[in-house]
Design a protein around this motif. Sequence first.
Motif, PDB file in Angstrom:
ATOM      1  N   ILE A 256       0.847  -1.209   0.000  1.00 29.12           N
ATOM      2  CA  ILE A 256       0.000   0.000   0.000  1.00 29.12           C
ATOM      3  C   ILE A 256       0.876   1.252   0.000  1.00 29.12           C
ATOM      4  CG2 ILE A 256      -1.673   1.347   1.354  1.00 29.12           C
ATOM      5  CD1 ILE A 256      -2.933  -1.106   0.047  1.00 29.12           C
ATOM      6  N   VAL A 257       1.885   1.285   0.862  1.00 25.15           N
ATOM      7  CA  VAL A 257       2.756   2.460   0.963  1.00 25.15           C
ATOM      8  C   VAL A 257       3.504   2.691  -0.349  1.00 25.15           C
ATOM      9  CG1 VAL A 257       4.843   3.365   2.074  1.00 25.15           C
ATOM     10  CG2 VAL A 257       3.010   2.413   3.469  1.00 25.15           C
ATOM     11  N   LEU A 258       4.067   1.636  -0.914  1.00 23.50           N
ATOM     12  CA  LEU A 258       4.840   1.798  -2.146  1.00 23.50           C
ATOM     13  C   LEU A 258       3.947   2.125  -3.348  1.00 23.50           C
ATOM     14  CD1 LEU A 258       7.418  -1.085  -1.627  1.00 23.50           C
ATOM     15  CD2 LEU A 258       7.851   1.373  -1.473  1.00 23.50           C
ATOM     16  N   ARG A 259       2.756   1.509  -3.408  1.00 20.71           N
ATOM     17  CA  ARG A 259       1.867   1.764  -4.548  1.00 20.71           C
ATOM     18  C   ARG A 259       1.247   3.157  -4.493  1.00 20.71           C
ATOM     19  NH1 ARG A 259       0.458   1.412  -8.786  1.00 20.71           N
ATOM     20  NH2 ARG A 259      -1.624   0.640  -8.888  1.00 20.71           N
ATOM     21  N   TYR A 260       0.709   3.521  -3.324  1.00 19.80           N
ATOM     22  CA  TYR A 260      -0.099   4.730  -3.266  1.00 19.80           C
ATOM     23  C   TYR A 260       0.609   5.918  -2.650  1.00 19.80           C
ATOM     24  CZ  TYR A 260      -3.558   1.402  -4.686  1.00 19.80           C
ATOM     25  OH  TYR A 260      -4.233   0.435  -5.386  1.00 19.80           O
TER      26      TYR A 260
ATOM     27  N   LEU B  53       4.477   4.034  -7.019  1.00 18.66           N
ATOM     28  CA  LEU B  53       5.157   3.085  -7.891  1.00 18.66           C
ATOM     29  C   LEU B  53       4.118   2.228  -8.605  1.00 18.66           C
ATOM     30  CD1 LEU B  53       8.038   1.810  -5.561  1.00 18.66           C
ATOM     31  CD2 LEU B  53       8.107   3.657  -7.238  1.00 18.66           C
ATOM     32  N   THR B  54       4.492   1.711  -9.755  1.00 12.53           N
ATOM     33  CA  THR B  54       3.604   0.803 -10.470  1.00 12.53           C
ATOM     34  C   THR B  54       3.629  -0.555  -9.783  1.00 12.53           C
ATOM     35  OG1 THR B  54       5.325  -0.024 -11.941  1.00 12.53           O
ATOM     36  CG2 THR B  54       4.132   1.967 -12.658  1.00 12.53           C
ATOM     37  N   GLU B  55       2.665  -1.392 -10.128  1.00 10.40           N
ATOM     38  CA  GLU B  55       2.648  -2.741  -9.555  1.00 10.40           C
ATOM     39  C   GLU B  55       3.926  -3.490  -9.899  1.00 10.40           C
ATOM     40  OE1 GLU B  55      -1.023  -4.014 -11.284  1.00 10.40           O
ATOM     41  OE2 GLU B  55      -2.183  -3.440  -9.505  1.00 10.40           O
ATOM     42  N   ALA B  56       4.420  -3.311 -11.118  1.00  9.64           N
ATOM     43  CA  ALA B  56       5.657  -3.984 -11.529  1.00  9.64           C
ATOM     44  C   ALA B  56       6.848  -3.484 -10.714  1.00  9.64           C
ATOM     45  CB  ALA B  56       5.899  -3.752 -13.026  1.00  9.64           C
ATOM     46  N   GLN B  57       6.911  -2.191 -10.462  1.00 10.41           N
ATOM     47  CA  GLN B  57       8.012  -1.647  -9.661  1.00 10.41           C
ATOM     48  C   GLN B  57       7.952  -2.151  -8.227  1.00 10.41           C
ATOM     49  OE1 GLN B  57       7.050   2.473 -10.521  1.00 10.41           O
ATOM     50  NE2 GLN B  57       8.948   2.735 -11.686  1.00 10.41           N
ATOM     51  N   VAL B  58       6.762  -2.219  -7.659  1.00  9.36           N
ATOM     52  CA  VAL B  58       6.602  -2.734  -6.296  1.00  9.36           C
ATOM     53  C   VAL B  58       7.004  -4.202  -6.257  1.00  9.36           C
ATOM     54  CG1 VAL B  58       4.949  -3.225  -4.449  1.00  9.36           C
ATOM     55  CG2 VAL B  58       4.813  -1.063  -5.689  1.00  9.36           C
ATOM     56  N   ALA B  59       6.576  -4.953  -7.250  1.00  4.17           N
ATOM     57  CA  ALA B  59       6.928  -6.370  -7.315  1.00  4.17           C
ATOM     58  C   ALA B  59       8.444  -6.546  -7.366  1.00  4.17           C
ATOM     59  CB  ALA B  59       6.277  -7.015  -8.543  1.00  4.17           C
ATOM     60  N   ASP B  60       9.096  -5.768  -8.187  1.00  2.19           N
ATOM     61  CA  ASP B  60      10.555  -5.838  -8.302  1.00  2.19           C
ATOM     62  C   ASP B  60      11.232  -5.437  -6.993  1.00  2.19           C
ATOM     63  OD1 ASP B  60      12.976  -6.212  -9.863  1.00  2.19           O
ATOM     64  OD2 ASP B  60      13.188  -4.027  -9.790  1.00  2.19           O
ATOM     65  N   LEU B  61      10.750  -4.381  -6.379  1.00  2.00           N
ATOM     66  CA  LEU B  61      11.340  -3.867  -5.142  1.00  2.00           C
ATOM     67  C   LEU B  61      11.206  -4.855  -3.988  1.00  2.00           C
ATOM     68  CD1 LEU B  61      12.632  -1.229  -3.955  1.00  2.00           C
ATOM     69  CD2 LEU B  61      10.360  -0.621  -3.217  1.00  2.00           C
ATOM     70  N   LEU B  62      10.056  -5.516  -3.881  1.00  2.00           N
ATOM     71  CA  LEU B  62       9.807  -6.427  -2.768  1.00  2.00           C
ATOM     72  C   LEU B  62      10.117  -7.886  -3.097  1.00  2.00           C
ATOM     73  CD1 LEU B  62       6.441  -4.977  -1.369  1.00  2.00           C
ATOM     74  CD2 LEU B  62       8.769  -4.583  -0.547  1.00  2.00           C
ATOM     75  N   GLY B  63      10.483  -8.148  -4.358  1.00  2.71           N
ATOM     76  CA  GLY B  63      10.795  -9.521  -4.747  1.00  2.71           C
ATOM     77  C   GLY B  63       9.552 -10.402  -4.825  1.00  2.71           C
ATOM     78  N   LEU B  64       8.447  -9.833  -5.287  1.00  5.40           N
ATOM     79  CA  LEU B  64       7.183 -10.550  -5.404  1.00  5.40           C
ATOM     80  C   LEU B  64       6.756 -10.593  -6.867  1.00  5.40           C
ATOM     81  CD1 LEU B  64       5.204  -8.715  -2.564  1.00  5.40           C
ATOM     82  CD2 LEU B  64       6.216 -10.990  -2.416  1.00  5.40           C
ATOM     83  N   SER B  65       5.766 -11.420  -7.154  1.00  7.50           N
ATOM     84  CA  SER B  65       5.169 -11.396  -8.486  1.00  7.50           C
ATOM     85  C   SER B  65       4.166 -10.243  -8.537  1.00  7.50           C
ATOM     86  CB  SER B  65       4.451 -12.716  -8.775  1.00  7.50           C
ATOM     87  OG  SER B  65       3.309 -12.838  -7.949  1.00  7.50           O
ATOM     88  N   VAL B  66       3.830  -9.810  -9.747  1.00  5.89           N
ATOM     89  CA  VAL B  66       2.846  -8.743  -9.903  1.00  5.89           C
ATOM     90  C   VAL B  66       1.501  -9.196  -9.342  1.00  5.89           C
ATOM     91  CG1 VAL B  66       1.577  -7.326 -11.577  1.00  5.89           C
ATOM     92  CG2 VAL B  66       4.028  -7.676 -11.861  1.00  5.89           C
ATOM     93  N   GLY B  67       1.167 -10.472  -9.534  1.00  6.88           N
ATOM     94  CA  GLY B  67      -0.081 -11.004  -8.993  1.00  6.88           C
ATOM     95  C   GLY B  67      -0.126 -10.918  -7.474  1.00  6.88           C
ATOM     96  N   SER B  68       1.010 -11.193  -6.821  1.00  7.03           N
ATOM     97  CA  SER B  68       1.064 -11.089  -5.359  1.00  7.03           C
ATOM     98  C   SER B  68       0.892  -9.641  -4.923  1.00  7.03           C
ATOM     99  CB  SER B  68       2.389 -11.639  -4.828  1.00  7.03           C
ATOM    100  OG  SER B  68       2.458 -13.020  -5.028  1.00  7.03           O
TER     101      SER B  68
END
Length: 171
Positions: A129-133, A137-152
């Motif tokens: 929530i903090v990184l997205r809103y 950041l985009t979902e892809a950027q958040v996924a990359d930053l946290l080491g998660l999939s975009v779906g997660s």
Amino acid sequence: MAPSEDPDAGVTVDRLTETYREHYGTLLRLAALLLDDPHSCEDVVQEAFIRVHVARHRLREPEKTLAYLRQTVVNLSRSTLRRRLMALKLLPRPQTDEPTAEEGAHNVLERDALVRVLRELPRRQREVIVLRYYADLTEAQVADLLGLSVGSVKAYGSRGLDALRARMETS
């Protein structure tokens, strides 16, 4: 080959310093939303700068300097919370029912309902929530930053927003 063209040169001190100065406030606010103690935020952001500065020669993509700083702030925030949790487990409990000065200060900060509810979310939901809103950041950027999939990221974000809405309605 000029030094600026050397692919092994890493991030220059000037670029790192400029990025740090330009984004210091947003990095500080990011740490504040992830940590439970606003007084530690500046230390975390400064430590992030120092760590990225020391490792700058290994950073191959200078355009990702801000991402490196953000990732380091997130990681240091996690470490700070883990250390604090361990310290709290080891400390004896106060004997009186009166709140300590630290608890009183914390209660004052907790009056902001959104921040309080945000802190109640599970760590991953809060980070997404903090990184997205907040960090926008985009979902892809958040996924990359946290080491998660975009779906997660989508799932954590959706559950986090639902929990925020529900808790804010009852506040």
